[in-house]
Design an enzyme around this catalytic site. Structure first.
Site, PDB file in Angstrom:
ATOM      1  N   GLY A 124      40.314  40.364  23.215  1.00 60.34           N
ATOM      2  CA  GLY A 124      39.307  40.545  24.271  1.00 60.34           C
ATOM      3  C   GLY A 124      38.411  41.739  23.974  1.00 60.34           C
ATOM      4  N   ARG A 146      31.635  52.978  15.213  1.00 59.88           N
ATOM      5  CA  ARG A 146      30.748  54.032  14.691  1.00 59.88           C
ATOM      6  C   ARG A 146      31.556  55.201  14.135  1.00 59.88           C
ATOM      7  NH1 ARG A 146      29.031  58.557  17.325  1.00 59.88           N
ATOM      8  NH2 ARG A 146      27.041  59.514  16.742  1.00 59.88           N
ATOM      9  N   ARG A 151      39.327  34.910  18.928  1.00 59.07           N
ATOM     10  CA  ARG A 151      40.760  34.628  18.830  1.00 59.07           C
ATOM     11  C   ARG A 151      40.907  33.670  17.661  1.00 59.07           C
ATOM     12  NH1 ARG A 151      40.622  36.024  24.541  1.00 59.07           N
ATOM     13  NH2 ARG A 151      41.940  37.871  24.545  1.00 59.07           N
ATOM     14  N   GLY A 162      44.167  44.602  21.182  1.00 56.85           N
ATOM     15  CA  GLY A 162      45.342  44.745  22.034  1.00 56.85           C
ATOM     16  C   GLY A 162      46.620  44.325  21.324  1.00 56.85           C
ATOM     17  N   ASP A 163      47.643  43.987  22.099  1.00 51.44           N
ATOM     18  CA  ASP A 163      48.956  43.757  21.476  1.00 51.44           C
ATOM     19  C   ASP A 163      48.986  42.517  20.580  1.00 51.44           C
ATOM     20  OD1 ASP A 163      48.782  42.115  23.668  1.00 51.44           O
ATOM     21  OD2 ASP A 163      50.839  42.406  24.328  1.00 51.44           O
ATOM     22  N   THR A 195      41.258  47.584  25.045  1.00 47.09           N
ATOM     23  CA  THR A 195      41.397  46.524  26.058  1.00 47.09           C
ATOM     24  C   THR A 195      41.118  47.127  27.427  1.00 47.09           C
ATOM     25  OG1 THR A 195      42.991  45.173  27.282  1.00 47.09           O
ATOM     26  CG2 THR A 195      43.921  46.922  25.947  1.00 47.09           C
ATOM     27  N   ASP A 216      42.418  46.325  30.133  1.00 42.70           N
ATOM     28  CA  ASP A 216      43.591  46.248  31.011  1.00 42.70           C
ATOM     29  C   ASP A 216      44.476  47.494  31.001  1.00 42.70           C
ATOM     30  OD1 ASP A 216      42.990  43.729  31.962  1.00 42.70           O
ATOM     31  OD2 ASP A 216      43.959  42.746  30.262  1.00 42.70           O
ATOM     32  N   ASP A 238      47.059  48.039  29.359  1.00 41.83           N
ATOM     33  CA  ASP A 238      48.485  47.660  29.398  1.00 41.83           C
ATOM     34  C   ASP A 238      49.178  47.850  28.049  1.00 41.83           C
ATOM     35  OD1 ASP A 238      47.059  45.680  28.148  1.00 41.83           O
ATOM     36  OD2 ASP A 238      48.103  44.014  29.098  1.00 41.83           O
ATOM     37  N   ARG A 258      32.441  47.623  50.657  1.00 37.44           N
ATOM     38  CA  ARG A 258      32.782  48.476  51.814  1.00 37.44           C
ATOM     39  C   ARG A 258      31.582  48.565  52.773  1.00 37.44           C
ATOM     40  NH1 ARG A 258      37.373  50.638  53.628  1.00 37.44           N
ATOM     41  NH2 ARG A 258      37.988  51.443  51.591  1.00 37.44           N
ATOM     42  N   GLY A 308      43.250  41.586  35.430  1.00 33.38           N
ATOM     43  CA  GLY A 308      44.612  42.095  35.210  1.00 33.38           C
ATOM     44  C   GLY A 308      45.611  40.968  35.390  1.00 33.38           C
ATOM     45  N   ARG A 309      45.770  40.153  34.333  1.00 36.15           N
ATOM     46  CA  ARG A 309      46.696  39.017  34.441  1.00 36.15           C
ATOM     47  C   ARG A 309      48.142  39.490  34.441  1.00 36.15           C
ATOM     48  NH1 ARG A 309      43.310  35.984  30.882  1.00 36.15           N
ATOM     49  NH2 ARG A 309      44.584  36.710  29.150  1.00 36.15           N
ATOM     50  N   GLU A 316      42.566  49.713  51.516  1.00 33.52           N
ATOM     51  CA  GLU A 316      43.675  49.763  52.484  1.00 33.52           C
ATOM     52  C   GLU A 316      44.969  49.232  51.853  1.00 33.52           C
ATOM     53  OE1 GLU A 316      40.560  49.524  53.449  1.00 33.52           O
ATOM     54  OE2 GLU A 316      40.686  51.236  54.804  1.00 33.52           O
ATOM     55  N   ARG A 319      44.154  49.244  65.549  1.00 32.90           N
ATOM     56  CA  ARG A 319      43.649  50.632  65.562  1.00 32.90           C
ATOM     57  C   ARG A 319      42.123  50.689  65.550  1.00 32.90           C
ATOM     58  NH1 ARG A 319      47.394  52.006  61.566  1.00 32.90           N
ATOM     59  NH2 ARG A 319      45.771  52.547  60.110  1.00 32.90           N
ATOM     60  N   SER A 335      36.510  48.748  58.675  1.00 31.44           N
ATOM     61  CA  SER A 335      36.539  47.903  57.482  1.00 31.44           C
ATOM     62  C   SER A 335      37.888  48.036  56.804  1.00 31.44           C
ATOM     63  CB  SER A 335      35.429  48.294  56.516  1.00 31.44           C
ATOM     64  OG  SER A 335      35.807  49.428  55.787  1.00 31.44           O
ATOM     65  N   GLU A 371      44.263  39.840  39.509  1.00 28.36           N
ATOM     66  CA  GLU A 371      44.336  38.379  39.400  1.00 28.36           C
ATOM     67  C   GLU A 371      45.754  37.877  39.103  1.00 28.36           C
ATOM     68  OE1 GLU A 371      41.954  37.084  35.993  1.00 28.36           O
ATOM     69  OE2 GLU A 371      42.608  38.850  34.886  1.00 28.36           O
TER      70      GLU A 371
HETATM   71  P1  ADP Z   1      44.572  41.101  22.126  1.00 25.87           P
HETATM   72  O1  ADP Z   1      44.596  41.771  20.796  1.00 25.87           O
HETATM   73  O2  ADP Z   1      43.448  41.574  22.996  1.00 25.87           O
HETATM   74  O3  ADP Z   1      45.939  41.122  22.797  1.00 25.87           O
HETATM   75  P2  ADP Z   1      44.998  38.253  21.450  1.00 25.87           P
HETATM   76  O4  ADP Z   1      46.339  38.177  22.089  1.00 25.87           O
HETATM   77  O5  ADP Z   1      44.056  37.125  21.631  1.00 25.87           O
HETATM   78  O6  ADP Z   1      44.181  39.562  21.892  1.00 25.87           O
HETATM   79  O7  ADP Z   1      45.235  38.471  19.884  1.00 25.87           O
HETATM   80  C1  ADP Z   1      44.145  38.568  18.991  1.00 25.87           C
HETATM   81  C2  ADP Z   1      44.440  37.788  17.732  1.00 25.87           C
HETATM   82  O8  ADP Z   1      45.584  38.353  17.073  1.00 25.87           O
HETATM   83  C3  ADP Z   1      44.814  36.335  17.919  1.00 25.87           C
HETATM   84  O9  ADP Z   1      43.674  35.487  18.080  1.00 25.87           O
HETATM   85  C4  ADP Z   1      45.554  36.016  16.635  1.00 25.87           C
HETATM   86  O10 ADP Z   1      44.629  35.741  15.599  1.00 25.87           O
HETATM   87  C5  ADP Z   1      46.257  37.343  16.341  1.00 25.87           C
HETATM   88  N1  ADP Z   1      47.659  37.268  16.768  1.00 25.87           N
HETATM   89  C6  ADP Z   1      48.151  37.285  18.031  1.00 25.87           C
HETATM   90  N2  ADP Z   1      49.488  37.134  18.050  1.00 25.87           N
HETATM   91  C7  ADP Z   1      49.882  37.012  16.763  1.00 25.87           C
HETATM   92  C8  ADP Z   1      51.142  36.817  16.095  1.00 25.87           C
HETATM   93  N3  ADP Z   1      52.274  36.706  16.781  1.00 25.87           N
HETATM   94  N4  ADP Z   1      51.125  36.731  14.753  1.00 25.87           N
HETATM   95  C9  ADP Z   1      49.983  36.835  14.051  1.00 25.87           C
HETATM   96  N5  ADP Z   1      48.768  37.005  14.604  1.00 25.87           N
HETATM   97  C10 ADP Z   1      48.704  37.107  15.929  1.00 25.87           C
END
Ligand code: ADP
Length: 321
Positions: free
Chosen positions: A11, A21, A72, A102-103, A126, A128, A130, A155, A171-172, A188, A212, A216, A223
């Protein structure tokens, strides 16, 4: 180390350009060559590389999105796909890689390190927030400020109409954006995926606010906790009170990165290249609690889960009443 590659993956997040940069300019200052890899791992598999020099990253710090684009890539989930990527890197004589994402991006990086012995440093990008091992990720502060701006606007109008307003933010899996924007916006109530929603308690709170004479009431919902429509329906069924629903959606991903995100991204990019130059690999640069840069092994990042900030939840619970 003579030549390194940089890519953005998964993402997109505001501030990724500032990281690109910083990577390019830090590398150039060390007389390293840099190749930009287009569309994340997709460009790695397809060999879409372009040389980047100091001038190629002029005037991008203030732009949202990513000039290298992101995607992706399903091919990268397979050993064959990663073998093509490794062959392309070898052909281009790239000896180190900075991956901003991200992860999922780190899972791909760890596989590449294990299978092909590449030198890779991760940068957390990211909205998020997270990712464990860092107090903040690139894009989080901008997304929170975008959500906050919307909450402030909601508001105004909800005060005028004396209605309950429900604002759904991104935020899934994590409630960081909801909690931070809700706290700053004086919501609130804030509903996060990390806590099961207590619908009865929420309905009772709505009744108490109405009794009370509060003008607002804003409920911020991540999400992943529930949809704004679900929250509205749950409140109406239990109390008869009708709500107005606002779903922020993708506007939270765009826009000019805040100063905080630009500075963070620039520091991350700089330190990522320094680590590669020192011969390190398999690490993510993160922000420590005292604002210092801390490297953490990617393998540990993938094992851990970042918990929601209990203290912020407590503060919100008391001050929102
Ligand atoms: P983010 O990095 O934001 O968490 P994604 O989960 O879409 O985003 O992961 C980005 C890309 O990383 C994926 O499109 C895929 O190409 C690669 N990727 C994700 N998981 C794996 C995995 N288990 N093994 C190898 N490549 C992965």
């Amino acid at each position: 180390m003579r030549r390194l590659g940089v890519l953005t993956s998964g993402g997109d997040a505001p501030g990724m350009n500032a990281a690109i940069r910083a990577v390019v300019r830090t590398a150039c200052s060390m007389k390293l060559e840099v190749l930009g890899i287009e569309r994340g791992y997709q460009g790695l598999v397809e060999g879409q590389f372009r040389p980047m020099d100091v001038r190629s990253v002029s005037s991008i710090n203030h732009l949202g999105g990513t000039v290298l684009r992101t995607a992706r890539c399903d091919a990268f989930l397979t050993e064959e796909g990663r073998a093509s990527a490794a062959a392309n890197l070898q052909r281009a004589e790239i000896d180190g890689l900075v991956v901003i994402g991200g992860d999922g991006t780190y899972r791909g990086a760890v596989a590449m390190i294990q299978e092909h012995g590449l030198a890779i440093i991760g940068v957390p990008g990211t909205i998020d927030n997270d990712i464990p091992g860092t107090f903040a990720t690139i894009g989080f502060d901008t997304a929170v400020n975008t959500a906050l701006d919307c909450i402030d606007r909601v508001r105004d109008t909800s005060e005028a109409h004396e209605k309950v307003a429900i604002v759904e933010v991104m935020g899934r899996r994590a409630g960081f954006i909801a909690l931070a924007s809700g706290l700053a916006g004086g919501a609130e109530a804030v509903l996060v995926p990390e806590r099961p929603v207590d619908w009865e308690a929420l309905a009772q709170s709505v009744c108490a606010w109405q009794a009370r004479g509060k003008k607002s009431c804003i409920i911020v919902v991540a999400e992943g906790a529930a949809s704004a429509e679900e929250v509205a329906a749950a409140i109406e069924t239990r109390t008869g009170v009708r709500s107005r629903v606002t779903i922020l959606g993708y506007i939270q991903r765009g826009g000019r990165p805040t100063a905080r995100d630009r500075i963070l991204a620039t520091r991350f990019g700089y330190h990522a290249v320094r680590l590669l130059q020192e011969g390190r690999s398999g690490l993510m640069v993160g922000l420590g609690n005292a604002d210092e840069i801390t490297p953490t092994p990617l393998s540990r990042i993938l094992e851990d889960k970042k918990g929601i900030d209990e203290e912020l939840l407590d503060v919100l619970g008391v001050t929102a009443s």
